[in-house]
Design an enzyme around this catalytic site. Sequence first.
Site, short mmCIF file in Angstrom:
data_model
loop_
_atom_site.label_atom_id
_atom_site.label_comp_id
_atom_site.label_asym_id
_atom_site.label_seq_id
_atom_site.Cartn_x
_atom_site.Cartn_y
_atom_site.Cartn_z
CD GLU A 9 -1.36 -1.98 2.51
OE1 GLU A 9 -2.16 -2.33 3.37
OE2 GLU A 9 -0.16 -2.32 2.52
CG ASP A 83 -1.50 -3.16 6.07
OD1 ASP A 83 -0.29 -3.41 5.91
OD2 ASP A 83 -1.92 -2.04 6.41
CG ASP A 85 -6.45 -5.09 7.39
OD1 ASP A 85 -6.32 -5.08 6.15
OD2 ASP A 85 -6.26 -4.08 8.09
CD GLU A 87 -10.99 -1.36 4.59
OE1 GLU A 87 -10.71 -0.84 3.50
OE2 GLU A 87 -12.14 -1.50 5.02
CE1 TYR A 321 -1.75 -3.92 9.43
CE2 TYR A 321 -3.48 -5.35 10.29
CZ TYR A 321 -3.08 -4.29 9.49
OH TYR A 321 -4.02 -3.61 8.76
NE ARG A 323 -5.45 0.16 11.00
CZ ARG A 323 -4.40 0.63 10.31
NH1 ARG A 323 -3.57 -0.24 9.73
NH2 ARG A 323 -4.20 1.92 10.17
CG HIS A 367 -3.79 -9.96 12.19
ND1 HIS A 367 -3.51 -10.58 11.00
CD2 HIS A 367 -4.79 -9.08 11.94
CE1 HIS A 367 -4.30 -10.09 10.06
NE2 HIS A 367 -5.09 -9.19 10.61
#
Length: 978
Positions: A9, A83, A85, A87, A321, A323, A367
């Site tokens: 990203e 990432d 997740d 998104e 990570y 989140r 995670h």
Amino acid sequence: MARNLVIVESPAKAKTIGKYLGSDYTVEASIGHIMDLPKNDIGVELVHRTFEPTLIVSPGKEKIVDRLKKLAAKSDAVFLAPDPDREGEAIAAHLKFQLLPAVKKGTPVRRVTFNEITKKAVKAAFDHTRDVDENLVDAQQTRRVLDRLVGYQISPLLWDKVRRGLSAGRVQTVALRLIVEREREINAFKPVEYWNIDAVLAPGKGGQEFTARMVGVKGQSIRVANGVDAEGKEQFLSNALPDKEAVDEVMAQLERATWRVRSIEKKERKQNPKAPFTTSQLQQQAAGRLGFNVRRTMGVAQRLYEGIEIGSEGTVGLITYMRTDSTRMSPDAVKEVREWVGKKYGDKYLPATENVYKSKKDAQDAHEAIRPTSISFVPDEIRKYLSDEQYRLYKLIWERAVTSQMVPAIFDQTTVDIEAKADVSYDFRTTGSILKFDGFLKFEEEAKKAKAARDAKAAAEEKKLAAASAEGDGEAESAKDATSEDGSADRRLPELKDGQALTCNKIDPQQKFTQPPPRFNEASLVKTLEEKGIGRPSTYASIINTIQERDYVKKIAQKLVPTEIGMVVTELLVKNFPYIFETGYTAQLEGELDSVEAGTEKWTDLLNGFYGHFEKELKVAEKDMEDIKRMEQDTNEICEKCGAPLILKWGKFGSFYSCSNFTKLKPITVALGPLKKDPKAATKKVLATFHFPMHVKALDDEMPEFNEEVKDKPALMEALSRAAVKAKEKGLKLVVEPDTCDFTKENFAAKPDLNSAEADAEQEEEFCDNCGRTMVLRNGPWGPFMACPGYNDDPPCKTIRKLTQKVQTKPPVQLDEPCPKCGKPLLQRDGQYGEFIACSGYPKCKYVKQEILDVPCPKCGGEVAVRKNKRGDTFYGCTRYPKCDFTSNQKLVNETCPKCDSAYLVEVSNAEGTFLVCPNNHAKMPKRRVKKGAEEVAPTAPECSYEKKIGPPKVKEEVPERTKPDPEKTRTLVEAMA
């Protein structure tokens, strides 16, 4: 050329990963999402209820997509590494959709995920590639569609009923509801009086004093009723008396009571370490211990995750990570932590087996917890490579991960029950505890000792300056005070025995009142959202950010206070959409989204269930929602101008009081010809529109030369006749105006006090959403804005925020000077180009005070005024603009040129001095820049050579530096990049 293409990203992440993969890989950044729903349309199919989204390439991302396609076409393999997740999975899916038509036949397009950006983790991830997980993509797409359905179908209702520009959000509205409901609780709160009685006791005269609190009478607990809870169950305040009468009765007894120890209970108490950080726990701890808001915490954590230059180690991702809602650490990480603890502190600080922590029931557990990628990167050892905020947050994460695998702290706790015997027996109790073994609190204890040493050193230096002879004793005494158990958080009790007599040195009755529930701060709101299951770790920051950006919430003294518009919007939405914006249903939807991710529920089934409820409520709301915009409520307030009752109305900036005598009817112009020919018909036309009283005026350029109030028809006809004579003589305009009162005042009671000392003190720094650095104030073509200082870095961080008009303006100041046109007071205002003075009667009176030169306009003969442009530079322009467009960057001087008879001269300043120059001296006049596309016009007047030096070069006028604006009044302008 590299054979493999890797897409992440952000450029920062690309830079770190590129160093690990080597020359066979080209690592590029998509700069976030490359596809989204269109902005000018709902973009979701609703006719046949398929809910299929219409995705387009995000505006501004076309060049990025084209570049990635060209690179993919030349690559032997494409790896999608956003990432790990929902998104990130959606970004990977959109990249795959765009790149598949461009790649060579047979070229693999694979998904790569890693929980930490380290060489080992990245290389391992490329050994275990997979396809894009469609369930994760469906979960993200479902959330996006849900939010679009709510936002695009409810927001127009708010525009129509309240104010244009408002918007609603499925989750943000529920978060706002929590804040508003808490504010209502506070406003409705009624304090309850209660009293505590403390006794200062000692075991004999001169013994160590301690404090005990009264807890009962004759073995029965004392308590005070404190209303009921949400479920209707009675609540009580323990160890309290209800009023002074009851206290006086007890005090009279205690004054002559005998005191003794009734019983002593000693036990060992353990305090267990806490689990490694989840996202919400990190946000809460960073707020409480570091003073970081949620946005700042996530920005700094993002930077630590993507990679920091650590000397010879190169760029290293320092944390996993960030989140996550899991408390799990990988076996390798646990082993590394345990080895470090054993080596550093010994086996007594290491539990026999690893500590295992349970995640909350609805955790996704996709995670690991947030932890250091390597315990060997000790915060203090790498501090020189980190900014202050990066160091502080990293240390918080590092210590939490280490202490999670240490033994509990052990306290010796002593509880002493005491009897005060008078006519009846009164029960008192005190508790003390001593830290017996620090265990996982080792870091805290070391920090205390380090602080004590610093304090001791500082005290010693002070003593040294005051008296050199006392230097040694001062240092020792300071060290003792700072490190002694008496000065620590531990509470020590004297040695006591059962039945031992005590001396009462003081009895202290304390009157208290219950306090309303506290307002939410960012940390407590995150905690509540997590407890209620609203949102997910990746959404907390955006939820809090959004409700503040929409001006629904204002942060005052770190507390989230709902604004009037926030209260109104919440009330309307909750009333008209009771099911959709109910906290329980919102939490249920989060669980269903998890089911979509797990593959146990179809995303279309979830949306069908939601839309069934939503559509019903939407139809009712379109019909029945209250129209706030047209609200007019009677009040008991009286107009300060005319004495009429005030009405509560709604305007652009919220509710306000308006005089009931105000009318929007416009004045009627009466033509002199028809009035002379048929006065009765002209009068009838006026009476058909206005009611008495009314005003007859004869105006010259909006200034009345005749003004008379009339209260009946004969007076009207007579006034019109006299005004017509005046108008005919002087060429004036004859008008009739309704009697109106334009008095208004703000409804301050409905708004948070943004001018309070607490609000003024809330000038905290603003931090970049993307990298966590402190934003700086800059000026641009469209005014001031906030920008990340890393705009020109490699990789760049191009996050900027524009400032609202509300930030840039100061409240107007009333002057003693009256308006020369209408007589109302003049106001000093702050506008786009600086301060100016204008009439308080605007918009009826548009007078603006200007500094006028004593030189007529060379173009039209009008007046020339001093003005300023957006950059704060002074120029001179005709007051008749736009009819006359004359401007000059040089000051005009009322002197005739002695050589060519030019009616004026101009001041020209350069490095040689300040000169009076003829405007026809083309050689000496500064060259004016020609507008783009316009032809340069040759001068029409003959050349003149006149110039005269009148002084030294002028010092350039400095534009006053803008002060730092309130960050809570800023708006996101461009998506965070890198």
